[in-house]
Design an enzyme around this catalytic site. Structure first.
Site, short mmCIF file in Angstrom:
data_model
loop_
_atom_site.label_atom_id
_atom_site.label_comp_id
_atom_site.label_asym_id
_atom_site.label_seq_id
_atom_site.Cartn_x
_atom_site.Cartn_y
_atom_site.Cartn_z
N SER A 16 5.64 -24.84 -9.62
CA SER A 16 5.11 -25.74 -9.04
C SER A 16 5.52 -25.78 -7.44
O SER A 16 4.81 -26.57 -6.82
CB SER A 16 6.22 -27.21 -9.46
N ASN A 92 9.94 -16.56 -12.96
CA ASN A 92 10.25 -17.02 -11.71
C ASN A 92 11.21 -17.84 -11.29
O ASN A 92 11.97 -17.94 -10.54
CB ASN A 92 8.94 -17.15 -10.93
N SER A 145 17.01 -10.87 -6.82
CA SER A 145 17.13 -11.43 -5.43
C SER A 145 18.02 -10.28 -4.79
O SER A 145 18.74 -9.38 -5.57
CB SER A 145 18.03 -12.66 -5.30
N TYR A 159 25.66 -16.74 -8.23
CA TYR A 159 23.99 -16.52 -8.33
C TYR A 159 23.89 -14.90 -8.16
O TYR A 159 22.88 -14.49 -8.85
CB TYR A 159 23.57 -17.53 -7.12
N LYS A 163 21.84 -12.57 -10.75
CA LYS A 163 20.35 -11.55 -10.49
C LYS A 163 20.66 -10.17 -10.70
O LYS A 163 19.66 -9.48 -11.27
CB LYS A 163 19.89 -12.11 -9.09
P1 NAP Z 1 12.10 -23.23 -5.05
O1 NAP Z 1 11.11 -23.47 -3.92
O2 NAP Z 1 13.19 -23.98 -4.96
O3 NAP Z 1 11.31 -23.14 -6.53
C1 NAP Z 1 11.90 -23.19 -7.62
C2 NAP Z 1 11.00 -23.21 -8.83
O4 NAP Z 1 11.85 -23.11 -10.17
C3 NAP Z 1 10.58 -24.64 -8.81
O5 NAP Z 1 9.03 -24.52 -9.32
C4 NAP Z 1 11.26 -25.41 -9.99
O6 NAP Z 1 10.57 -26.12 -10.58
C5 NAP Z 1 11.39 -24.11 -10.92
N1 NAP Z 1 12.39 -24.83 -11.92
C6 NAP Z 1 13.85 -24.74 -11.31
N2 NAP Z 1 14.53 -25.05 -12.74
C7 NAP Z 1 13.83 -25.26 -13.63
C8 NAP Z 1 14.10 -25.33 -14.89
N3 NAP Z 1 15.26 -25.37 -15.60
N4 NAP Z 1 12.69 -24.99 -15.67
C9 NAP Z 1 11.76 -24.87 -15.29
N5 NAP Z 1 11.52 -24.44 -14.05
C10 NAP Z 1 12.50 -24.70 -13.25
O7 NAP Z 1 12.55 -21.62 -4.89
P2 NAP Z 1 11.60 -20.16 -4.65
O8 NAP Z 1 12.60 -19.83 -3.33
O9 NAP Z 1 10.27 -20.42 -4.61
O10 NAP Z 1 12.57 -19.26 -5.67
C11 NAP Z 1 11.79 -18.66 -6.95
C12 NAP Z 1 12.59 -17.51 -7.31
O11 NAP Z 1 12.69 -16.68 -6.37
C13 NAP Z 1 13.92 -18.14 -8.02
O12 NAP Z 1 14.26 -17.26 -9.04
C14 NAP Z 1 15.01 -17.50 -6.73
O13 NAP Z 1 16.14 -17.37 -7.23
C15 NAP Z 1 14.03 -16.46 -6.33
N6 NAP Z 1 14.48 -15.80 -4.77
C16 NAP Z 1 14.36 -16.75 -3.70
C17 NAP Z 1 14.41 -16.38 -2.45
C18 NAP Z 1 14.07 -16.95 -1.24
O14 NAP Z 1 14.48 -16.69 -0.11
N7 NAP Z 1 13.29 -18.21 -1.45
C19 NAP Z 1 15.23 -14.96 -2.18
C20 NAP Z 1 15.42 -14.23 -3.52
C21 NAP Z 1 15.10 -14.72 -4.70
P3 NAP Z 1 10.46 -28.09 -10.51
O15 NAP Z 1 10.67 -28.12 -8.77
O16 NAP Z 1 9.19 -28.29 -11.12
O17 NAP Z 1 11.89 -28.37 -11.49
#
Ligand code: NAP
Length: 254
Positions: A16, A92, A145, A159, A163
């Site tokens: 989303s 993801n 991550s 966290y 990961k």
């Molecule tokens: P984000 O913008 O907060 O998006 C998180 C996504 O996960 C949203 O689409 C949310 O959907 C979904 N989600 C959360 N809980 C859920 C559940 N119980 N069931 C289904 N969907 C769920 O985060 P992002 O930065 O894009 O992160 C995406 C991935 O990358 C994650 O695994 C995160 O740990 C990893 N990551 C991110 C970073 C970074 O710097 N941003 C760095 C390393 C790793 P809804 O909003 O619809 O609930």
């Protein structure tokens, strides 16, 4: 040279917003039919589906909390019914939820973080791999991550551990599924700005510090991660399995 995924179908969890959104758009732009999973952000997820359809692609909106096994079952059933199969699975969905020092760690946060990052990956893989095994084909990409290697910033040890477990699990799964024609890989982002993730858990000062430490001189964007996922999903990565690709502008080198 461009990558084509015509005739392929994909399920992207947590599509989303943020990184998941960029991955769904990228796979669709390459020609795949994409199931856009969301949990709470319905309007944002609908806008991803609309964007794909407006570009001439095919997308399916599918709501599920991926920490719940009955909802995983229904989600996969829905996607397989609509698309006939799932060729590409991107696990993801994930989050730190909030920072908490280890001295204060609650059982509730521990369970939320492990369920969202590890349990969801294990059980979405389990449900989707059944069809992949039957067809002797498929590719799985799990989201880790940089924290998996560094232990994370303040208050994010659990966290980071979740990961690291995703990486270890993916290696074991890659060994199990390689003889059955299925590849399993991991992408491991560093600091990816323009995401709700950091808007929730990082201060402006922390974000500026993270960006200043990036040798390539800028923050990561969700599209940077999506490009690597597209490569892994394609036949260009046909001989790659059990690998973790770090995407961090050089801020962490293994
Ligand atoms: P984000 O913008 O907060 O998006 C998180 C996504 O996960 C949203 O689409 C949310 O959907 C979904 N989600 C959360 N809980 C859920 C559940 N119980 N069931 C289904 N969907 C769920 O985060 P992002 O930065 O894009 O992160 C995406 C991935 O990358 C994650 O695994 C995160 O740990 C990893 N990551 C991110 C970073 C970074 O710097 N941003 C760095 C390393 C790793 P809804 O909003 O619809 O609930």
């Amino acid at each position: 040279m461009s990558i084509h995924l015509q005739g392929k179908t994909a399920l992207v969890t947590g599509a989303s917003k943020g990184i998941g959104r960029a991955i769904a758009l990228k796979l669709a732009a390459a020609g795949a039919q994409v199931a856009v999973n969301y949990h709470k952000s319905e309007e944002e997820a609908k806008s991803v589906v609309q964007a794909i359809e407006q570009s001439g692609g095919k997308a399916l909106l599918v709501r599920a909390d991926v920490t719940k096994l009955d909802q995983i079952d229904k989600m996969v059933e829905q996607v397989e019914e609509a698309f006939g199969k799932i060729d590409i699975l991107v696990n993801n969905a994930g989050h730190m939820i909030r920072r908490m020092a280890n001295a204060e760690m609650s059982e509730e946060l521990y369970e939320q973080v492990m369920d969202l990052n590890l349990k969801s990956t294990v059980f979405v893989c389990k449900r989707v791999m059944a069809g992949m095994i039957a067809r002797r084909s498929g590719t799985i990409i799990n989201m880790a991550s940089v924290a998996a290697h560094t232990g994370g910033g303040g208050g994010s040890s659990v966290y980071a551990a979740s990961k690291a477990a995703v990486i270890a699990y993916s290696k074991g799964l890659a060994k199990e599924l390689a003889p059955r024609g299925i590849r399993v890989n991991v992408v491991s982002p560093g600091f990816i700005g323009n995401t709700d993730f950091h808007a929730t858990v990082s201060t402006a000062e922390g974000r500026a510090k993270a960006v200043a430490a990036v040798p390539l001189g800028r923050q990561g964007e969700p599209e940077d991660v999506a490009g690597v996922v597209l490569f892994l999903a394609s036949d260009l990565a046909a001989y790659l399995t059990g690998e973790t690709i770090e995407i961090n502008g050089g801020s962490f080198m293994r």
